[in-house]
Design a protein around this motif. Structure first.
Motif, short mmCIF file in Angstrom:
data_model
loop_
_atom_site.label_atom_id
_atom_site.label_comp_id
_atom_site.label_asym_id
_atom_site.label_seq_id
_atom_site.Cartn_x
_atom_site.Cartn_y
_atom_site.Cartn_z
N UNK A 127 0.83 -1.21 0.00
CA UNK A 127 0.00 0.00 0.00
C UNK A 127 0.87 1.25 0.00
N UNK A 128 1.93 1.23 0.79
CA UNK A 128 2.81 2.40 0.90
C UNK A 128 3.55 2.67 -0.41
N UNK A 129 3.98 1.61 -1.08
CA UNK A 129 4.77 1.77 -2.31
C UNK A 129 3.91 1.90 -3.55
N UNK A 130 2.61 1.64 -3.43
CA UNK A 130 1.73 1.71 -4.58
C UNK A 130 1.84 0.51 -5.50
N UNK A 131 2.26 -0.63 -4.96
CA UNK A 131 2.34 -1.85 -5.77
C UNK A 131 0.93 -2.42 -5.91
N UNK A 132 0.43 -2.37 -7.13
CA UNK A 132 -0.95 -2.78 -7.38
C UNK A 132 -1.93 -1.67 -7.04
N UNK A 133 -3.18 -1.86 -7.48
CA UNK A 133 -4.22 -0.86 -7.27
C UNK A 133 -5.25 -1.30 -6.24
N UNK A 134 -5.24 -2.60 -5.88
CA UNK A 134 -6.25 -3.14 -4.98
C UNK A 134 -5.64 -4.28 -4.17
N UNK A 135 -6.05 -4.38 -2.90
CA UNK A 135 -5.62 -5.48 -2.04
C UNK A 135 -6.79 -6.42 -1.79
N UNK A 136 -6.52 -7.73 -1.89
CA UNK A 136 -7.50 -8.75 -1.53
C UNK A 136 -6.89 -9.60 -0.42
N UNK A 137 -7.50 -9.57 0.74
CA UNK A 137 -7.04 -10.35 1.89
C UNK A 137 -7.92 -11.58 2.03
N UNK A 157 -7.28 5.70 -1.36
CA UNK A 157 -8.04 5.38 -2.57
C UNK A 157 -7.89 3.92 -2.99
N UNK A 158 -7.11 3.16 -2.27
CA UNK A 158 -6.85 1.76 -2.64
C UNK A 158 -7.95 0.88 -2.05
N UNK A 159 -8.77 0.22 -2.87
CA UNK A 159 -9.82 -0.66 -2.32
C UNK A 159 -9.20 -1.87 -1.63
N UNK A 160 -9.86 -2.33 -0.57
CA UNK A 160 -9.44 -3.53 0.14
C UNK A 160 -10.65 -4.46 0.23
N UNK A 161 -10.48 -5.68 -0.29
CA UNK A 161 -11.52 -6.69 -0.19
C UNK A 161 -11.06 -7.78 0.77
N UNK A 162 -11.98 -8.25 1.59
CA UNK A 162 -11.68 -9.36 2.49
C UNK A 162 -12.51 -10.55 2.03
N UNK A 163 -11.83 -11.55 1.46
CA UNK A 163 -12.48 -12.77 0.97
C UNK A 163 -12.47 -13.79 2.10
N UNK A 164 -13.64 -14.08 2.65
CA UNK A 164 -13.75 -14.95 3.83
C UNK A 164 -13.75 -16.42 3.41
N UNK A 165 -12.82 -17.22 3.91
CA UNK A 165 -12.83 -18.65 3.60
C UNK A 165 -14.11 -19.32 4.07
#
Length: 214
Positions: A127-137, A157-165
């Motif tokens: 997130x700090x370095x701007x690697x990628x546009x979106x995080x999926x956890x 502005x970086x979307x974060x999605x949490x994919x629940x197992x």
């Protein structure tokens, strides 16, 4: 958008196994994230895990899976922690790790170390370095809340999605709509299995363990 995914290996494993047995353990993580974000580009899947201790057959299956993942998808990065031996002495009979002996018996187990910290650091650094546009956890572990909050502060502005197992309860935190949590659908799992045999660039072949056939 360019998507970077962070997979909590043991949270995912235990969720899959508790709900579906071993049917979906031979999982293509890159394909899974692609199905979650059909119109985006998956540039990296960081998979955090540790090889189990005291169970050589399970460890071999795990190593086979990790090799198949790496051979099948260059987007996968495997980050390993380790298990540390932990001693638990029984106290009250009937509780966990207890006995009726006098003096009490000592029990040994193993505790996973470093993987959670490594995931949190990687997510925050990207997130700090701007690697990628979106995080999926891919995890429901509440220990990752600080990493999610730090990522939001560093890249609002970086979307974060949490994919629940499967079988896992989603996070109960209020992120004011900045984070979207959802359950991974079974149809995505069904469509995201690795081939039964995976051949890597070095021509080595990795076969789905018989015990993981369903």
């Amino acid at each position: 958008m360019d998507v970077v995914a962070y997979v909590d290996g043991f949270n995912l494993y235990h969720g899959l196994k508790s709900k579906y047995g071993r049917a979906y353990l031979w999982l293509d993580l890159v394909e899974l994230i692609r199905r979650i974000r059909r119109h985006d580009t998956v540039i990296k899947v960081r998979y955090f895990t540790a090889i189990v201790k005291g169970e050589p057959d399970a460890a071999l299956r795990q190593e086979t899976y990790l090799s198949a993942l790496a051979a099948n998808s260059p987007e996968v990065e495997i980050i390993r922690g380790h298990f540390k031996k932990k001693t638990a002495r029984c106290r009250d009979c009937g509780a966990r790790w207890t006995c009726e002996c006098d003096p009490p018996q000592t029990f040994h187990t193993f505790e996973e170390k470093l993987t959670d910290v490594a995931l949190a650091v990687a997510m925050t650094m990207d997130a700090a370095s701007g690697y990628g546009d979106m995080s999926v956890l891919v995890s429901t572990d509440t220990d990752f809340r600080p990493a999610v909050e730090a990522s939001l502060q560093l890249a609002p502005a970086r979307p974060i999605l949490i994919a629940c197992p499967p079988g896992r309860v989603g996070p109960k935190h209020d992120f004011s709509g900045q984070v979207i949590a959802f359950a991974i659908p079974e149809e995505h799992l069904e469509a995201s299995l690795l081939p039964d045999e995976v051949t890597g660039p070095d021509r080595r072949t990795y076969k789905r363990p018989d015990k993981w056939s369903g």
